[in-house]
Design an enzyme around this catalytic site. Structure first.
Site, PDB file in Angstrom:
ATOM      1  N   HIS A  37       0.759  -1.229  -0.022  1.00  0.00           N
ATOM      2  CA  HIS A  37       0.048  -0.070  -0.098  1.00  0.00           C
ATOM      3  C   HIS A  37       0.917   1.460   0.120  1.00  0.00           C
ATOM      4  CE1 HIS A  37       1.048   0.882   4.290  1.00  0.00           C
ATOM      5  NE2 HIS A  37       0.774  -0.499   4.434  1.00  0.00           N
ATOM      6  N   GLU A  39      -2.278  -7.430   7.304  1.00  0.00           N
ATOM      7  CA  GLU A  39      -1.234  -7.355   8.079  1.00  0.00           C
ATOM      8  C   GLU A  39      -1.185  -7.982   9.335  1.00  0.00           C
ATOM      9  OE1 GLU A  39       2.139  -7.211   8.384  1.00  0.00           O
ATOM     10  OE2 GLU A  39       2.467  -5.249   7.602  1.00  0.00           O
TER      11      GLU A  39
END
Length: 194
Positions: free
Chosen positions: A14, A85
């Protein structure tokens, strides 16, 4: 822990998140992109936007999902929880420690073994069904797991924000992780524009 299926894929971390900018651990928290992070994702479009991806998958966390949209010009085909994550427990929203305790289990968080097994299982599910390399949009922890599979340690430089990586098995039964290049893109199907 299972072995990672030996098929290539393109990985995109990201763009810069609010907590990246502040030097804090985001982990499982749903932290948005900064304006710079959105710009980084838009820059990745130059490499990724004209590819006819057989599959675009993303972590459902906003920073990854939004990066996938901006970098490809379309919504991901799937949002996959297994690409989130690592849950860093009490370390989330705290300053990033030096060194980062990758192999230790944070209080209230996910152990390295559980996290790595989750990522490998998720990638194997993705890679088992695609002949052409898919685009996987997620978080820096994913590359740390691949690095661990390749050399036995998650240590190494942090993956740059919104920098497309070619991740592929090499001839030495290891994994190659490098910036996506024009030669890699030449082998991927292109979108036809009307």
């Amino acid at each position: 822990m299972p072995e990672l299926i030996r098929r290539p894929f393109v990985f995109l971390r990201h763009g810069q998140s609010v907590w990246n900018r502040e030097g804090r651990i985001a982990g499982s928290q749903d932290v948005p992109l900064t304006p710079q992070g959105e710009d980084e994702a838009r820059l990745a479009f130059a490499l990724l936007g004209d590819i006819d991806w057989p599959l675009i998958v993303s972590s459902p966390l906003e920073r990854a999902r939004r990066t996938a949209e901006l970098a490809t010009g379309r919504m991901p085909h799937q949002l996959i929880d297994g690409l989130k994550e690592r849950h860093w427990g009490h370390l989330e929203n705290q300053p990033i420690p030096r060194p980062m305790p990758y192999l230790l289990e944070p209080d209230g968080g996910e152990s390295w073994e559980t996290f790595a097994a989750r990522v490998v299982d998720t990638l194997n599910t993705i890679l088992a069904h695609e002949a052409a390399p898919p685009l996987v949009v997620g978080h820096s922890g994913l590359i740390r797991v691949v690095r661990f599979m390749a050399c036995g340690s998650p240590e190494g430089p942090r993956t740059a924000n919104a920098q497309p990586l070619w991740v592929a098995p090499d001839t030495r039964a290891q994994w190659e992780m490098r910036p996506l290049g024009l030669a890699d893109i030449a082998h991927l199907p292109r979108l036809t524009r009307s």
